[in-house]
Enzyme design. Structure first.
Site, mmCIF file in Angstrom:
data_model
loop_
_atom_site.group_PDB
_atom_site.id
_atom_site.type_symbol
_atom_site.label_atom_id
_atom_site.label_comp_id
_atom_site.label_asym_id
_atom_site.label_seq_id
_atom_site.Cartn_x
_atom_site.Cartn_y
_atom_site.Cartn_z
ATOM 1 N N ARG A 1 0.824 -1.211 0.000
ATOM 2 C CA ARG A 1 0.000 0.000 0.000
ATOM 3 C C ARG A 1 0.862 1.267 0.000
ATOM 4 O O ARG A 1 0.571 2.240 -0.690
ATOM 5 C CB ARG A 1 -0.930 -0.002 1.224
ATOM 6 C CG ARG A 1 -1.907 1.156 1.210
ATOM 7 C CD ARG A 1 -2.833 1.177 2.409
ATOM 8 N NE ARG A 1 -3.515 -0.086 2.634
ATOM 9 C CZ ARG A 1 -4.538 -0.542 1.902
ATOM 10 N NH1 ARG A 1 -5.001 0.161 0.904
ATOM 11 N NH2 ARG A 1 -5.080 -1.706 2.185
ATOM 12 N N HIS B 1 -20.394 7.059 -0.622
ATOM 13 C CA HIS B 1 -20.587 5.663 -0.245
ATOM 14 C C HIS B 1 -22.085 5.345 -0.243
ATOM 15 O O HIS B 1 -22.889 6.123 0.269
ATOM 16 C CB HIS B 1 -19.986 5.412 1.143
ATOM 17 C CG HIS B 1 -20.089 3.981 1.559
ATOM 18 N ND1 HIS B 1 -19.332 2.982 0.961
ATOM 19 C CD2 HIS B 1 -20.881 3.365 2.473
ATOM 20 C CE1 HIS B 1 -19.657 1.816 1.494
ATOM 21 N NE2 HIS B 1 -20.585 2.015 2.415
ATOM 22 N N ASP C 1 -14.392 3.819 4.621
ATOM 23 C CA ASP C 1 -15.611 4.622 4.480
ATOM 24 C C ASP C 1 -15.914 5.402 5.757
ATOM 25 O O ASP C 1 -17.059 5.461 6.217
ATOM 26 C CB ASP C 1 -16.805 3.724 4.095
ATOM 27 C CG ASP C 1 -16.577 3.042 2.750
ATOM 28 O OD1 ASP C 1 -16.137 3.721 1.821
ATOM 29 O OD2 ASP C 1 -16.814 1.820 2.646
#
Ligand code: GAR
Length: 215
Positions: free
Chosen positions: A68, A112, A148
């Site tokens: 990442r 979202h 989220d």
């Protein structure tokens, strides 16, 4: 009239939210320039939409990075060059690490398909139906290091209809998304949405849990 805002749009899939933002720009409702569209997925139809609209577009394939941190480093490098006002996640299905989030404080937005903090992650429509929820909705929020999560700017709700299936629900949710994302971007451009610490102020009112929008 305040000046146009500049955007980088990040996506992984179909790009209908990108299209809604492009449409709002084209019909004069949103004063913005999309400087770049980036996907982590080379097959994302959103890249094709960007191409068709003459927007700079790029795939930074996450499969090609070992972790990442190195992926995010590349993203930071590319986006920094564009010097945009906001980074708009439009179906970007990756978590951004802390280096990325800290590099662009209060500049990263996400949409979202749920009434956050309920149902972060995937399959939100399925979860709503399985749990027999009466309400569903969409949320636009600032991005922090979680999934989220981050301060909510705005949300829209709908009532789940009797016997409605997942794809019907998804398509109604998309309609809300295509309304609220350009709307909030436009309010940001007009200077009507201010972010103070993690509190959101819209038209001089502080919202702790986001403002509810109506279609
Ligand atoms: C949208 O429903 C968006 O809310 C969701 O991905 C979809 C992308 O659709 N995002 C998330 O689930 C983020 N966690 P699109 O590619 O047609 O814009």
């Amino acid at each position: 009239m305040s000046k146009k805002i500049t955007l980088a749009v990040l996506l992984s899939g179909s790009g209908t939210n990108l299209q809604a933002i492009i449409n709002s720009i084209n019909n004069g409702k949103l004063q913005a320039d999309i400087k770049i569209v980036i996907s982590n997925n080379k097959n994302a139809f959103g890249l094709e939409r960007a191409k068709q609209c003459g927007l700079k577009n790029l795939c930074i394939d996450d499969q090609a990075f070992k972790d990442r941190e190195t992926y995010d480093k590349k993203l930071i490098q590319i986006i920094s060059k564009e010097n945009v006002d906001f980074i708009v996640l439009a179906g970007f299905m990756r978590i951004l690490g802390s280096n990325f989030v800290k590099r662009f404080p209060n500049k990263i937005l996400n949409i979202h398909p749920s009434l956050l903090p309920k149902y972060p992650g995937l399959n939100t429509h399925r979860k709503v139906l399985d749990n027999k929820d009466k309400e569903h909705g969409v949320t636009v929020h600032l991005v922090d290091e979680g999934l989220d999560s981050g301060p909510i700017i705005g949300f829209m709700k709908l009532d789940v209809s009797e016997g409605e299936n997942e794809s019907e629900l998804e398509s109604r949710i998309h309609k809300l998304e295509h309304f609220i994302y350009p709307k909030i971007l436009s309010q940001l451009q007009e200077g009507r949405v201010l972010i103070d610490d993690s509190k959101i102020k819209i038209d001089e009112i502080f919202y702790e849990n986001g403002k509810e929008y109506f279609n």
